[in-house]
Design an enzyme around this catalytic site. Structure first.
Site, PDB file in Angstrom:
ATOM      1  N   CYS A 117       0.837  -1.203   0.000  1.00  0.00           N
ATOM      2  CA  CYS A 117       0.000   0.000   0.000  1.00  0.00           C
ATOM      3  C   CYS A 117       0.869   1.250   0.000  1.00  0.00           C
ATOM      4  CB  CYS A 117      -0.905  -0.015   1.229  1.00  0.00           C
ATOM      5  SG  CYS A 117      -1.902   1.472   1.434  1.00  0.00           S
ATOM      6  N   CYS A 175      -1.481   6.789   0.628  1.00  0.00           N
ATOM      7  CA  CYS A 175      -1.516   8.023  -0.166  1.00  0.00           C
ATOM      8  C   CYS A 175      -1.966   9.244   0.630  1.00  0.00           C
ATOM      9  CB  CYS A 175      -2.471   7.848  -1.349  1.00  0.00           C
ATOM     10  SG  CYS A 175      -2.096   6.430  -2.383  1.00  0.00           S
ATOM     11  N   CYS A 212     -14.080   1.307  -1.309  1.00  0.00           N
ATOM     12  CA  CYS A 212     -12.709   1.795  -1.088  1.00  0.00           C
ATOM     13  C   CYS A 212     -11.740   1.323  -2.160  1.00  0.00           C
ATOM     14  CB  CYS A 212     -12.226   1.374   0.295  1.00  0.00           C
ATOM     15  SG  CYS A 212     -12.414  -0.390   0.631  1.00  0.00           S
ATOM     16  N   TYR A 232     -32.604 -13.957  18.595  1.00  0.00           N
ATOM     17  CA  TYR A 232     -31.178 -13.776  18.325  1.00  0.00           C
ATOM     18  C   TYR A 232     -30.969 -12.328  17.885  1.00  0.00           C
ATOM     19  CZ  TYR A 232     -32.950 -14.592  13.582  1.00  0.00           C
ATOM     20  OH  TYR A 232     -33.675 -14.530  12.411  1.00  0.00           O
ATOM     21  N   ARG A 285     -19.509 -16.709   4.775  1.00  0.00           N
ATOM     22  CA  ARG A 285     -19.080 -15.330   4.527  1.00  0.00           C
ATOM     23  C   ARG A 285     -18.966 -14.534   5.813  1.00  0.00           C
ATOM     24  NH1 ARG A 285     -22.845 -12.224   1.395  1.00  0.00           N
ATOM     25  NH2 ARG A 285     -21.188 -10.644   1.417  1.00  0.00           N
ATOM     26  N   GLY A 289     -30.516   2.516   7.986  1.00  0.00           N
ATOM     27  CA  GLY A 289     -30.431   1.156   7.458  1.00  0.00           C
ATOM     28  C   GLY A 289     -31.420   0.924   6.345  1.00  0.00           C
ATOM     29  N   ASN A 310      22.143   9.803   1.950  1.00  0.00           N
ATOM     30  CA  ASN A 310      22.138  11.248   1.785  1.00  0.00           C
ATOM     31  C   ASN A 310      23.552  11.798   1.808  1.00  0.00           C
ATOM     32  OD1 ASN A 310      22.761  13.051   4.378  1.00  0.00           O
ATOM     33  ND2 ASN A 310      21.846  11.117   5.089  1.00  0.00           N
ATOM     34  N   SER A 335      29.477  13.156  14.375  1.00  0.00           N
ATOM     35  CA  SER A 335      29.420  11.921  13.599  1.00  0.00           C
ATOM     36  C   SER A 335      28.965  12.060  12.158  1.00  0.00           C
ATOM     37  CB  SER A 335      28.464  10.943  14.301  1.00  0.00           C
ATOM     38  OG  SER A 335      27.228  11.571  14.577  1.00  0.00           O
ATOM     39  N   CYS A 336      28.688  13.259  11.659  1.00  0.00           N
ATOM     40  CA  CYS A 336      28.247  13.396  10.265  1.00  0.00           C
ATOM     41  C   CYS A 336      29.312  12.781   9.358  1.00  0.00           C
ATOM     42  CB  CYS A 336      28.041  14.865   9.926  1.00  0.00           C
ATOM     43  SG  CYS A 336      27.377  15.117   8.265  1.00  0.00           S
TER      44      CYS A 336
END
EC number: 1.3.1.2
Length: 1025
Positions: free
Chosen positions: A79, A82, A136, A222, A235, A480, A609, A670-671
């Protein structure tokens, strides 16, 4: 003749029979032989189905979207997360999809579930049944690439299933006062009619807002609405529905079954008389649409509506739905299902599980007009349901009291788009059972009368404001199916969510209170969110251990401000210097690493870098520190500074930084590039004497804590850390970037290449690729200098990896490359992830978990594997004839189970309660150090060997190949079954496990026989002189 040692012996040659060899000639094999080969190795269904798989009584998960941990991690890593993510815009409940997938990719399944349930209380249900391709997934930007969109539903299902297994309750918003101290309005009585998705959602959000007298009335015995009664077990299992209802009940919501909306029972008028201040109607559409040709037909004759058929199947297949055991509905012969919606396809696939020999799905329009989501259509096609378009039912033919056939007429669409029936084109289809799935309506006059005095629209449904879900009666809301706007479970959930806010607004107005103009619903909370992850270091209090490294995320102070607003506990400024040492950067200067291979986009394992320190002045940074401390007094601001080996410079700059109000300093020693050529950075940090002196100078100049930032580009980092401590440093940062050259192009030019001459220099490598180096640095310093504070940096990209550094002895954690891969919002994932990791350590029932990863059970494609070996005495691979045999064995077992009279007890949910104290961050610091030592301290008498789970094995042979060409030739590979077998010559090297693509398919277990190394030749025995 002496044996030839450099040739494999006969036994090894036999093992190597299937090992890859370089090709020196073309291969010849007849087409007929290849057809037979293909059949043997085939894994996908044969398109010529002469003997289709028997599905009777098989309600196992059939969803293509279901994922195991391996699949979930790979998909989440794919993914792009974004900006302004289109997937979220297409989700009816506005899930923060980018964020929850980020959490999954970081193995923070609780964090993902929290994000999901915060916007959707039925997040697991929707992960299983959402038509994501139409929602989506339809907006996924990866649709524009070759690999296609993300399986968002599968990821949502996986994260919420893992949370379900954690067995942790939902709690009230911790920021709310206790119920007894809430304002009077929050004790208002609220009634919800119908216990389906819309009502569960509405009640959950109202309870999160703080309302404490919420009752759902359900006419059935139920709960769950159509999620329970009409969506099949294969499902949507009933335990999922029950789990989400229990989460709602954790907040005090009451459910009363056996109470219906009817003039004979509950009406809006009686609710008002009983003191209810608000009501929500979520009863769905309880009656089926029925064509006049079916009048008088009964189930005994073979006719069902979907409202009859699916509940009958559910009661017998959904364990725990009700206390009684109902035998599975038995259907034989040919079934015709009428309709082209999701319900019709559920009926078709359910009919196969009731014993139907063949199922025809007949619909009035063409394939392009099928209303069902592609996922459902594809499942029905795979299960060999037949599709008959352009047919409209005309007549049911009954003989001997049973349906024997149906007559249809052809439909056609004219040029105006109108559909017409052509009476000259008649088709007759033999059938034993007909199931009508033409939709549902609200037609019961007793129900309508009970809804008086609300107004109905022209579709004979309650009239509501689509924004507020309010009916013509201000105190009554609806959502609904009964409203006619929502067409899916997730849309019904959103109706309930939407209504909850406006019910809240209405009730508050009745008590003279007001609410914010912009809806603000609470998030989902559990005891995990109460875990304290603050930590103290060098007398500084950090609200959490995560902060920004002195790097690209702190290029400007406004970026630090945004990071603090997002939740980061501390930040180091970009390293700055005195004006006489000001720098100007080159470009290009920050590039993706090559350590991830040809993977493009986020998730890079390294960056390189050649950027120098900040181009901004010391005055800019000092003023910025002052501003940040004024506005964020609880956040720690550390000024990162750099000078050459000059006492006056260090004292001047450190005093300026202290005067700005910085909580501490970091001395950048340390650079690894550029600055060293100026006598700064690395030029100072590789010599213990220089480090010691610089620290002494700074200690003389300031009273605030300071930390020396160490380079990994040294032989002995402990000597540098010790020098810093001796110089008065309060701790060290370990480590900076590793010096490297990332890559050269095919023409020999480097990347990055600067200017026309395309020159480059050695740069600093960062990211997860350097984590092993950083972990070594942290642990070696922690072992050598106990209690000496360490700010860890180097490949921290999740709570899980952060915990590794804490275990290694670090006190707080600096992050850079992970932000380059994503954005500042990852802090939310890190905090919830660390809280979850600490909380789960206190749950005894989860001690076999690895962090947030459950113990792996045998599975294929993320679904449990039936124990074939227990049924037939041996294990079989999942391809070709073996797969067909497995299917046959499973079908026989399902039929056997169908005949058993099993009593199913109601589902019970007993939360896991911490049996041990929840550790603090301080408690886990250095926990791993006891396990680290020298090679000589390792025990070479306690050996392990590999064990392969043949039921999870996908027969790729990777273990076999690596053992042959990089190990000890200790794995046999069957030429027919491709099942690998570990021999007794296994040395436990663990290469096989390392390259296996399936998590926990290979495990290392204790060796039960003595280990005798193969020396090649006997050891020489030298006489004692």
């Amino acid at each position: 003749m002496a044996p030839v040692l450099s040739k494999d012996v006969a036994d090894i040659e036999s093992i190597l029979a299937l090992n890859p060899r370089t090709q020196s000639r073309a291969t010849l094999r007849s087409t007929l032989a290849k057809k037979l080969d293909k059949k043997h190795w085939k894994r996908n269904p044969d398109k010529n189905c002469f003997n289709c798989e028997k599905l009777e009584n098989n309600f196992d998960d059939i969803k293509h979207t279901t994922l195991g941990e391996r699949g979930a991690l790979r998909e989440a890593m794919r993914c792009l997360k974004c900006a302004d993510a289109p997937c979220q815009k297409s989700c009816p409940t506005n899930l923060d999809i980018k964020s929850f997938i980020t959490s999954i990719s970081n193995k923070n399944y609780y964090g993902a579930a929290k994000m999901i349930f915060s916007d959707n209380p039925l997040g697991l249900t929707c992960g299983m049944v959402c038509p994501t391709s139409d929602l989506c997934v339809g907006g996924c930007n990866l649709y524009a690439t070759e690999e296609g969109p993300i399986n968002i539903g599968g990821l949502q299902q996986y994260a919420t299933e893992v949370f379900k297994a954690m067995n942790i309750p939902q709690i009230r918003n911790p920021s709310l006062p206790p119920p007894e101290k809430m304002p009077e309005a929050y004790s208002a009585k609220i009634a919800l009619l119908g216990a389906g998705p819309a009502s569960i959602s509405c009640a959950s959000f109202l309870a999160r807002l703080g309302y404490n007298d919420i009752t759902i009335f359900e006419k059935q015995e139920y709960v769950g609405g159509i999620s329970t009664s009409e969506i099949p077990q294969f499902r949507l299992p009933y335990d999922v529905v029950n789990f989400e209802i229990e989460l709602m009940k954790d907040l005090g919501v009451k459910i009363i079954c056996g109470k219906s909306l009817s003039v004979n029972d509950i009406t809006l008028s009686t609710l008002k008389e009983e003191g209810y201040k608000a009501a929500f109607i979520g009863i769905g559409l309880p009656e089926p649409k029925k064509d006049h040709i079916f009048q008088g037909l009964t189930q005994d004759q073979g006719f069902y509506t979907s409202k009859d058929f699916l509940p009958l199947v559910a009661k017998s297949s959904k364990a725990g739905m009700c206390a009684c055991h109902s035998p599975l509905l038995s259907i034989r012969g040919t079934v015709i299902v009428l309709g082209a919606g999701d319900t019709a396809f559920d009926c078709a696939t359910s009919a196969l599980r009731c014993g139907a020999r063949r199922v025809f799905i007949v619909f009035r329009k063409g394939f392009v007009n099928i209303r069902a989501v592609p996922e459902e259509v594809e499942l029905a096609r795979e299960e060999k349901c037949e599709f008959l378009p352009f047919l409209s039912p005309r007549k049911v033919i009954v003989k001997g009291g049973r349906i024997v056939a149906m007559q249809f007429v052809r439909t056609e669409q004219d040029e105006t788009g109108k559909w017409n029936e052509d009476g000259d084109q008649i088709a007759c289809l033999k059938a034993d059972v007909v199931i009508s799935a033409f939709g549902s309506v609200l037609s019961d006059p007793k129900v309508k009368e009970a809804l008086s005095p609300i107004k109905f629209n022209r579709w004979d449904l309650p009239e509501v404001d689509p924004e507020t879900m309010q009916t013509s009666e201000p105190w009554v809301f609806a959502g609904g199916d009964v409203v006619g706007i929502a067409n899916t479970t997730v849309e019904a959930v959103n109706d309930g969510k939407q209504a909850s806010w406006y019910i809240h607004r209405y009730i508050q107005s009745q008590y003279g209170a007001s609410v914010s103009a912009k809806p603000e619903l609470p998030l989902f909370y559990t005891p995990i969110d109460l875990v304290d992850i603050s930590v103290e270091m060098a007398a500084l209090k950090f609200t959490n251990p995560f902060g920004l490294a002195s790097a690209t995320p702190t290029t400007s102070s406004s970026m630090i401000r945004r990071a603090f607003e997002a939740g980061w506990a501390f930040a180091l400024t970009k390293t700055f210097s005195l004006d006489k040492d000001i720098v100007t950067n080159v470009s290009p200067r920050i590039i993706r690493g090559t350590t991830s291979g040809p993977m493009y986009g986020p998730g890079q394992s390294s960056f390189l870098n050649i950027e120098l320190i900040s181009e901004k002045t010391a005055a800019y940074w000092c003023q910025s520190v002052t501003e940040l401390k004024a506005d964020f007094p609880d956040n720690i601001v550390i000024a990162s500074i750099m000078c050459s080996y000059n006492r006056n410079d260090w004292m001047e700059l450190s005093r300026k930084a202290e005067a700005s109000g910085a909580d501490a300093l970091e001395l950048n020693l340390s650079c690894p590039h550029g600055m060293g050529e100026r006598g700064m950075g690395l030029a100072c940090g590789q010599d213990p004497e220089l480090v010691r002196n610089i620290c002494r100078w700074v200690r003389q100049a300031v009273r605030i804590p300071f930390f020396a930032k160490l380079t990994p580009n040294v032989t002995d980092i402990v000597s540098i850390a010790r020098a810093a401590k001796e110089g008065g440093a309060n701790g060290v940062t370990a480590t900076n970037t590793v010096s490297g050259l990332m890559g050269l192009k095919a023409d020999g030019t480097p990347w990055p290449a600067v200017g026309r001459e395309k020159r480059t220099t050695y740069g600093g490598v960062s990211g997860t690729a350097i984590r092993p180096i950083a972990l070594r640095a942290v642990t070696t310093i922690a072992r050598a200098l106990p209690e000496f504070p360490i700010l860890a940096t180097g490949g921290i990209d999740s709570a899980e990896s952060g915990l590794q550094f804490l275990h290694g002895g670090a006190s707080v954690l600096q992050v850079c490359s992970a932000i380059q891969n994503q954005d500042f919002t990852i802090i939310q994932d890190y905090c919830t992830g660390l809280k979850a990791l600490l909380y789960l350590k206190s749950i005894e029932e989860l001690q076999d978990w690895d962090g947030q990863s459950p113990a792996t059970k045998s599975h294929q494609k993320g679904k449990p594997v039936p124990c074939i070996a227990e049924l037939v005495g041996k294990k079989l691979p999942s391809f070709g004839p073996y797969l067909e045999k497995c299917k046959k064995i499973i079908a026989e077992e399902k039929l056997r189970l169908k005949k058993e009279n099993v009593t199913v007890l109601p589902l019970e949910r007993n939360h896991f309660i911490p049996k041990k104290p929840i550790p603090s961050v301080k408690d886990v610091i250095g926990k791993a150090l006891q396990y680290l030592g020298t090679y000589g301290e390792l025990n070479n008498t306690e050996q392990v060997v590999a064990v392969i789970d043949e039921e999870m094995c996908i027969n790729c042979g990777k273990c076999y190949m690596t053992c042959n060409d990089s190990g000890y030739q200790a794995i046999q590979f069957d030429p027919e079954t491709h099942l690998p077998t570990v021999t007794d010559t296994c040395t436990g090297c663990t290469l096989c496990l390392s390259v296996c693509p399936i998590i926990d398919c290979i495990k290392m277990v204790s060796r039960t026989t003595p280990y005798e190394p193969k020396r090649g030749l006997p050891l020489a025995v030298n006489p004692v002189s």
